[in-house]
Design a protein around this motif. Structure first.
Motif, PDB file in Angstrom:
ATOM      1  N   ARG A  67       0.840  -1.204   0.000  1.00 47.89           N
ATOM      2  CA  ARG A  67       0.000   0.000   0.000  1.00 47.89           C
ATOM      3  C   ARG A  67       0.875   1.255   0.000  1.00 47.89           C
ATOM      4  O   ARG A  67       0.576   2.221  -0.705  1.00 47.89           O
ATOM      5  CB  ARG A  67      -0.878  -0.060   1.246  1.00 47.89           C
ATOM      6  N   ASP A  68       1.937   1.234   0.743  1.00 44.27           N
ATOM      7  CA  ASP A  68       2.859   2.365   0.750  1.00 44.27           C
ATOM      8  C   ASP A  68       3.432   2.566  -0.649  1.00 44.27           C
ATOM      9  O   ASP A  68       3.532   3.690  -1.151  1.00 44.27           O
ATOM     10  CB  ASP A  68       3.991   2.106   1.750  1.00 44.27           C
ATOM     11  N   SER A  69       3.793   1.467  -1.276  1.00 49.34           N
ATOM     12  CA  SER A  69       4.363   1.549  -2.618  1.00 49.34           C
ATOM     13  C   SER A  69       3.326   2.078  -3.606  1.00 49.34           C
ATOM     14  O   SER A  69       3.599   2.951  -4.428  1.00 49.34           O
ATOM     15  CB  SER A  69       4.847   0.153  -3.059  1.00 49.34           C
ATOM     16  N   GLN A  70       2.128   1.552  -3.486  1.00 43.58           N
ATOM     17  CA  GLN A  70       1.040   1.978  -4.370  1.00 43.58           C
ATOM     18  C   GLN A  70       0.805   3.486  -4.260  1.00 43.58           C
ATOM     19  O   GLN A  70       0.635   4.175  -5.264  1.00 43.58           O
ATOM     20  CB  GLN A  70      -0.226   1.213  -3.977  1.00 43.58           C
ATOM     21  N   LYS A  71       0.793   3.974  -3.021  1.00 43.61           N
ATOM     22  CA  LYS A  71       0.562   5.408  -2.824  1.00 43.61           C
ATOM     23  C   LYS A  71       1.730   6.243  -3.339  1.00 43.61           C
ATOM     24  O   LYS A  71       1.542   7.356  -3.839  1.00 43.61           O
ATOM     25  CB  LYS A  71       0.341   5.706  -1.335  1.00 43.61           C
ATOM     26  N   ILE A 332       6.367  -4.662 -10.142  1.00 43.20           N
ATOM     27  CA  ILE A 332       5.960  -3.299 -10.521  1.00 43.20           C
ATOM     28  C   ILE A 332       5.387  -2.598  -9.302  1.00 43.20           C
ATOM     29  O   ILE A 332       5.815  -1.496  -8.944  1.00 43.20           O
ATOM     30  CB  ILE A 332       4.931  -3.339 -11.684  1.00 43.20           C
ATOM     31  N   LEU A 333       4.423  -3.253  -8.672  1.00 45.08           N
ATOM     32  CA  LEU A 333       3.795  -2.662  -7.485  1.00 45.08           C
ATOM     33  C   LEU A 333       4.821  -2.248  -6.441  1.00 45.08           C
ATOM     34  O   LEU A 333       4.779  -1.153  -5.891  1.00 45.08           O
ATOM     35  CB  LEU A 333       2.829  -3.692  -6.882  1.00 45.08           C
ATOM     36  N   LEU A 334       5.789  -3.140  -6.157  1.00 40.40           N
ATOM     37  CA  LEU A 334       6.672  -2.926  -5.006  1.00 40.40           C
ATOM     38  C   LEU A 334       7.936  -2.130  -5.305  1.00 40.40           C
ATOM     39  O   LEU A 334       8.737  -1.865  -4.397  1.00 40.40           O
ATOM     40  CB  LEU A 334       7.058  -4.283  -4.392  1.00 40.40           C
ATOM     41  N   ALA A 335       8.142  -1.725  -6.557  1.00 39.25           N
ATOM     42  CA  ALA A 335       9.396  -1.063  -6.900  1.00 39.25           C
ATOM     43  C   ALA A 335       9.671   0.190  -6.062  1.00 39.25           C
ATOM     44  O   ALA A 335      10.755   0.313  -5.486  1.00 39.25           O
ATOM     45  CB  ALA A 335       9.437  -0.744  -8.396  1.00 39.25           C
ATOM     46  N   PRO A 336       8.733   1.138  -5.933  1.00 42.05           N
ATOM     47  CA  PRO A 336       9.077   2.333  -5.161  1.00 42.05           C
ATOM     48  C   PRO A 336       9.378   2.028  -3.693  1.00 42.05           C
ATOM     49  O   PRO A 336      10.365   2.540  -3.140  1.00 42.05           O
ATOM     50  CB  PRO A 336       7.832   3.217  -5.292  1.00 42.05           C
ATOM     51  N   ALA A 337       8.582   1.189  -3.054  1.00 37.86           N
ATOM     52  CA  ALA A 337       8.823   0.900  -1.639  1.00 37.86           C
ATOM     53  C   ALA A 337      10.140   0.147  -1.468  1.00 37.86           C
ATOM     54  O   ALA A 337      10.875   0.381  -0.493  1.00 37.86           O
ATOM     55  CB  ALA A 337       7.655   0.079  -1.066  1.00 37.86           C
TER      56      ALA A 337
END
Lengths: 374, 374, 374, 374
Positions: A67-71, A332-337
Motif C-alpha cells: 500500500r505504501d508503494s502503491q501510494k 511493478i507494485l513494489l518497486a518504489p517501496a
C-alpha cells in the motif's frame, strides 16, 4: 568513462532503476549495469497492475508495504513526468476481482473489510461492463488497484536518475564481484568498476550472484505469458481479475491479457499452450474477448522465493552488498517501496522493523508443516 | 509512363502475376494493376499446399485440372529460379491425410484408388513421425501434394514477367473499366490506361467489377487464419492434413498451422477465437505442438463461389473481358493452370472443353436439390 | 445489421471519426465505412503536431480556423478519456521552430507578432535542450503547438461515437454512391446502405468519389515517411521543427522524426532515400540523434489540393453530399474544427462565412500568376 | 534430465551447433548450452557470405582453411536437408568484388591469380547487372563465394545434431566451469552438468571464460548493422562487394545490405548513423537501391582477436577445455572447418600443423612493428 561510484546497481529493470532514482535523488553517485536493455525483461513483460489489495494474502506485512508503494506511485508519476517527460500511464479505473461462487466470494471477505474495497453485486457489474461474464455473482471493486505502463515507469526512473547524475551501462554483463579492501570491484564485459555498495537487483538472474557471494538461497523462474488484443467495438475502463489472471485496459484502448504461471521455466517465449490457456481464462471473464484481434504476445520470468516474499536487504555477512529481488508477481507494485528501503539501508536511516525482518535474506520460511531457511 | 497495353490484369496476387507471366512469355504487352503490394493479400496468407489430391472431391473435372497445375509447378520452379533468382520453395515430403475413424478412412477410398496415393497404417506413420497423434488409425500418403512458399511464387512470377516486358503498377486502385470502341479504358488512381483485354483477377474484391460489368455473380469471402510456430526440438518433413486443417513445414524449419474458415467475413485480422481453434486442431494432429513457440499470425480472404469452383473465362457478353477468380482454398495450387487457360483464351488456342464448361462464368450451379446460376 | 442511417461517413481516419463523433453527439444516426482498419492510413502515419502557428502561412483564414481546432483539443481530450478510457496524449511542452540564418529568423516575424509566440535566443535554447545544434541563431517558441498521438485520437473518436450509437464498418469498401429520391444508396462490399447525407472523408482516396460525383477536383498524394527512435540517454520535452521536418517526443520517451514530402507518390512504404533524408534533417536539428537506435519506420499519404487548403463543405450541386478531405499536412490539427463545420452544415447552423468560402469545393485557386478552379 | 555428457559446448550459434553436429556424428554424447535462443545473436545477424576469396588477405593459411570450409558446405547442405528438412539456402550466383580505381584493381591481383577468380570489365558487369554503378572500372568475379542463410545453417546443425542424440539447452546461462578430477562441472542456471570436454564457443562473450580459466586473451566486439530491402522491380543474382560492404540477394528476392564495423561496441541495436552509412555504401554499388523499400534492420557483434584470426584449439594448460571463437567477419564461412578441427582435437586425429599453429590460443600476434601474445 567514469569507473568509481558510490553504488553499483546490477540490473536495469524496474527494481534496479527505481533504486538508482531514489539513491541519485540523495546525491549518491550511482551506476546501473544492465546486460541487455533497460526494462526489457520481466519489467517489459508485466501487465502493470498495482494490486496492493488484489494480490494480497497477508494484511499484516505485505499489505502495508504494498500500500505504501502503491501510494508512492502518485508522486512518482508527477516527478517522472516533470523530469523526463515520460508519462507512466498511471490510470484510473480500478480493479474488479470477480467472484463466480460463494466460496470465491468468501475468500474476498478479508479485503472487503478494508475501507478501500467495495462489494458490487452481479447486476451492478453488468451495468458497468456490459460484456462481463453472466456467470459472476459479484465482484470486489478496488478503486486504488490501478495500473501503470511498466516499461514507461522503468524508462522514467532510468532517465530521471540520469538527470540526477546516474551513469547507465546497457549491454554490460557483470562477470564477478570482488571485495577490494573497503570497496568492491565489479568485473564486467565493459571493464572493471569500483563501488562502495553493490545492489543485486537483476530478478531471477540474481541467483548466480547468491552463489558467488556464498549464499544458498534460490530463486525460481515463474514464466508469465501475455497477449495484447484490440477491437474497435470494445471499451474497458476497469481491470478485471480472477484466478491470478487479469484483463488490463491500456491508455491506447488495447487490452492486455495476463498472465500464465509456468513454474521453473527459463524459456522467455510464449508457447501455444500458454496462448491457449490465456484465451480460455479471458473468456471466462469477458466472453466477447474471443472476437478481439490479436496484436502481440510476449513472456517474462518472475523471480520467486520459497515463501514468495522478496529479498530486500543486506547480505547476512556484508552490509555493503544488498539484494532487491524475488518480487515474484509484484515487482511493478513494489518497486518504489523497495527502492526507498534500499536507500534507507544505505543511508542508515530507520526502517520499519517488521519489513526488515520479513524481507531479510536469512529469514525463516515457515509453512504449515515446516520451517526452513528461505 | 506507358499507358497502352495488350492486356491489363487487375490484381497482383498469385493468379494475376501468373497470368502476366504466361502472357508475357508469349510476347504480349501486359500491365498488372495492384491496389496494394504484390502478393500481400490472400496469396501472402496461404499455407502453400499443392493439394491436388488432398483437396479433391471431384476426380472428373477438378482433379485433372489441379493435377496439371501441380505438375506445371516443377517447370515453374526452374524457370523462375533461372529468370529472377527467386526460389519458390517447392519442397519434397508430400502430405499425410490423417484418418481417426473407419468412416474417415472410407472417405479416402476414392483417392486411395489413384496410383499416386498410398495407405499408411498407424504404426508406419508413428515410425515416420514420432510425435503424431496416438489416435490415428492411419493416413493416406500423397507424395505429390507438396508445398510451395506462396509469396515467393508470386514475386517470382511478377519479376519474371517484368523481365519479359510486363509493367507493374503497385499501389494503384482501378476505379472503373470502360469500353472505348474495340479497346478498354481502365481508370485508376494513377491515371487512365488503355488495353485490348482486361483480366479481372483480384480475388474476392473482383465482386465489385462483376457488378460494374453487368454480372450478378457473387464471391463470398472466407477468412482463413494461420499461425507460424517453431521449436528447436521438433522437425517435420511431411505436411499433415485433417479436417480442412494442415501443419506445413517450411524450408527454415518453422511450421505453419492453417487455416480457419470463417464464411462471409471481410476482416483480415486474426481473432482470439481463430487462434484458439487453430491450436485445438493442430493438437489433434501433433500433440507436442502445444510446446512450440508462437512466431507470428495472419489471415487472408479466400474468394468462394456458390459451387466452390473458380471462375475462369470470358465475360458472357464480351470476350475481351476475362475473369480469373473464385479459387477459394486452391488459389496457389491452381495458379499455373489458370494462367495457361487465360493465355489460351486470349491467344484463341484450344482448351479442354470440360474445363471451359466447368469454370465458365454463366454455368449452372448444381446441388443435389437445385440448379441455379452461380 | 442496420442499414439505414442519417449520415454515412466514408473513411475511418481521424477526419471521418471526428465527424462521426460530433454528429453522434447531436443524436444523429451515423455509420462509418472504413475499407481497412480505423486510423491505419494517413492518420496512423502522422507525427501529431498541432501546429496552428508553426504550420501557418496565412494569419487571416488558416490561423483562426487552426487555432479554434487546436483549442478544441483540450476539450476533446477530456471527453474522450471520460467516454472511452483512451488517452490521446495531449502533451505539454510546445514547439521550437528553429532558425539558422537571419533570413529564417525574418520569416518568423509574422508569427512572432502573435502573443502566443516568443523568440528564444540561441543560448536560451541550448540551455533548455543541451543537444541542440550549435548552428542555430535562435528559435520561435510556441507553447500551444503541442502534440497528440493521432491513432489514439482517432480510436478515441471512433469508440466514443459508438457509445453515442454510431455504427462502425471496418474492412468495408464503398463501391458507389447513388441518388435514390431524397436519400442515397451506398453500395459496399458488405451490402447496400441508405443514408440522408453522405460525407466523403477518406483522404487522398476521396478523389475517386469526386469523379463519380461529377467533379473535376484533384487530390495529389504527398507521401510522408517517418522514423521512431529511442535512446536511454536522450530526453526531449519540446517538439523541434525546421524546414517542414520535426522531431516529436512521445509520452513513452521515444522520438518521432518526420516527415518527407514526396509529391504524387502513392506507394505507402518508406524507401531508403526517404530514410536517408530523414536522418539528414534530424541531424541538423539534434546532432546526437545519430546515436539513437532505430525502432520503426512507416509512411502515409497526405491529400493535397491545388491551393493546399482542405475541401470542407457540400457538393456544389447537392448539399446532401459533403466533403471533408484535402487536409494535406494538417489533418490531425484540423480534425475537430472540420468535424464541427460538417456538423453545422448538416444541422443548418451558422458557420463563419470566410471559412465556408475558403474551404468550399468550387473555390478559385489563386496563385500570383493565375486563378483557376481548384 | 540427463546431466552427464562427453562434451558440453557453450554457445548455440553457428560455431557451437556445427561442433555439436560433427561430434554427434562420431557418436559422442554432446550437450549445447545456449543462454538465449539458437542462432539468435551474431549468427542471426550475419549476411551469410562464404567469402573464402573475397575476405581473404592471406593465401597461405586463411585461404586453404576457408576454402576447405567453403567446399564442405556443399555436403552440409545435402546432409542437413536430408536429416532435418531445413534448406540452408546455399545459393548459386557468386560474388562480384567491385573496383572503382586502378589501385583497387591492383589490390585484387593476388586473388585474380587464382583459377577460381576472373576479371570482368565494366561493360560486362553492366550487361549482367543493369543497375550497377557507372563508376566501376570492373570487378573480380568469384563464382564460389556464394551465400547461405545463416540462421538456417545453424538451426539445421542444431536439429541434425539432436537427431544424432545431442541434448540442447536453450535459455541456459553457464555461470562457471570447474575442474572435478578428470571431468568438469558446468554450473548453469538449469543446474550442474558434468562433461569430459568443454568447448567454449559463445562468440565475443567467450571473453569471460578466458578470464575465469586463467587466460589473458581478449575479444573485442565489432558491431555490424544490416538492412533488408525489397522492390518488385529489382532482381539481383550475384552478391556485390566493395570496401567491406556487401549487397546479398536472398532466395525470396530480398536484398541484405551489410555491414557496418563499429569497433568495441557492445550495443546490439542499429543506430541512425549505422543505417545512414549502410545506405551510403549501398548507393555506391547499386544506385537504384535508394528506391527500394526498407523491410527490417538488425545488428550483431563479431568477436575480434588481436590478429583477426580465430582461436581454435585447446587451452594451453588443459587439453580438455577447447576454444572455438574469435571468427570476426567469417564465422559463417569457417563454421564447418572449425567444427571438424575441434572434432579432430577431441578424437586425437591428425590436423594440419599450420592451422593448429595459426589458430592456437597462445600464438604470437605479429604486426609490422611488434610481436605480442594475442
Amino acid at each position: 568513462m567514469k569507473n568509481k561510484f558510490d553504488v553499483v546497481v546490477i540490473g536495469g529493470g524496474i527494481i534496479g532503476c527505481s533504486i538508482a532514482y531514489y539513491l541519485a535523488k540523495e546525491k549518491l553517485n550511482v551506476a546501473v549495469m544492465e546486460s541487455q536493455q533497460i526494462g526489457n525483461k520481466a519489467t517489459g513483460a508485466a501487465a502493470g497492475m498495482l494490486g496492493a489489495h488484489s494480490e494480497c494474502n497477508d494484511l499484516e506485512i505485505f499489505y502495508p508495504f504494498a500500500r505504501d508503494s502503491q501510494k508512492t506511485y502518485i508522486q512518482v508519476q508527477e516527478e517522472i513526468k516533470e523530469l523526463s517527460g515520460i508519462d507512466i500511464e498511471h490510470r484510473k479505473g480500478g480493479l474488479l476481482k470477480l467472484a463466480y461462487t460463494e466460496s470465491e466470494k468468501r475468500s474476498l471477505n478479508e479485503i472487503l473489510a478494508l475501507p478501500t474495497v467495495k462489494w458490487y453485486r452481479a447486476e451492478d457489474v453488468k451495468k458497468e461492463i456490459p460484456g462481463i461474464s453472466p456467470d459472476i455473482i459479484g465482484a470486489a471493486y478496488i478503486e486504488d488497484d490501478v495500473t501503470v505502463l511498466p516499461t514507461s515507469v522503468c524508462h522514467g526512473f532510468s532517465r530521471s536518475a540520469q538527470l540526477f547524475g546516474t551513469s547507465l551501462f546497457e549491454f554490460t554483463t557483470v562477470i564477478s564481484i570482488q571485495k577490494n579492501g573497503s570497496s568492491y570491484l565489479i568485473n564486467t564485459t565493459k571493464g572493471i568498476f569500483e563501488a562502495n555498495y553493490v545492489v543485486v537487483a537483476n530478478g531471477v538472474w540474481s541467483s548466480s550472484f547468491f552463489k558467488e557471494l556464498g549464499l544458498e538461497h534460490q530463486l525460481t523462474p515463474v514464466k508469465g505469458e501475455c497477449l495484447s488484443v484490440y477491437s474497435e467495438n470494445i471499451s474497458l475502463k476497469h481491470t478485471l481479475f480472477h484466478d491470478h489472471s487479469c484483463i488490463v485496459p491500456r491508455n491506447n484502448g488495447r487490452l492486455v491479457i495476463g498472465a500464465t504461471q509456468i513454474v521453473n521455466e527459463w524459456n522467455e517465449k510464449p508457447t501455444l499452450s500458454g496462448v491457449e490457456s490465456l484465451i480460455a481464462k479471458a473468456k471466462t471473464m469477458l466472453p466477447a474477448v474471443t472476437d478481439m484481434k490479436l496484436e502481440s504476445f510476449w513472456a517474462g520470468l518472475r523471480p520467486q522465493t520459497v515463501d514468495q516474499r522478496p529479498f530486500i536487504g543486506p547480505h547476512p555477512n556484508d552490509e555493503n552488498i544488498l539484494f532487491a529481488t524475488g518480487h515474484y508477481r509484484n515487482g511493478i507494485l513494489l518497486a518504489p517501496a523497495t527502492a526507498k528501503m534500499i536507500r534507507d539501508f544505505i543511508l542508515k536511516k530507520e526502517i520499519r522493523k517488521d519489513w526488515v525482518e520479513a524481507f531479510k535474506i536469512n529469514r525463516s520460511c515457515g509453512t504449515s508443516t515446516s520451517v526452513t531457511t528461505c
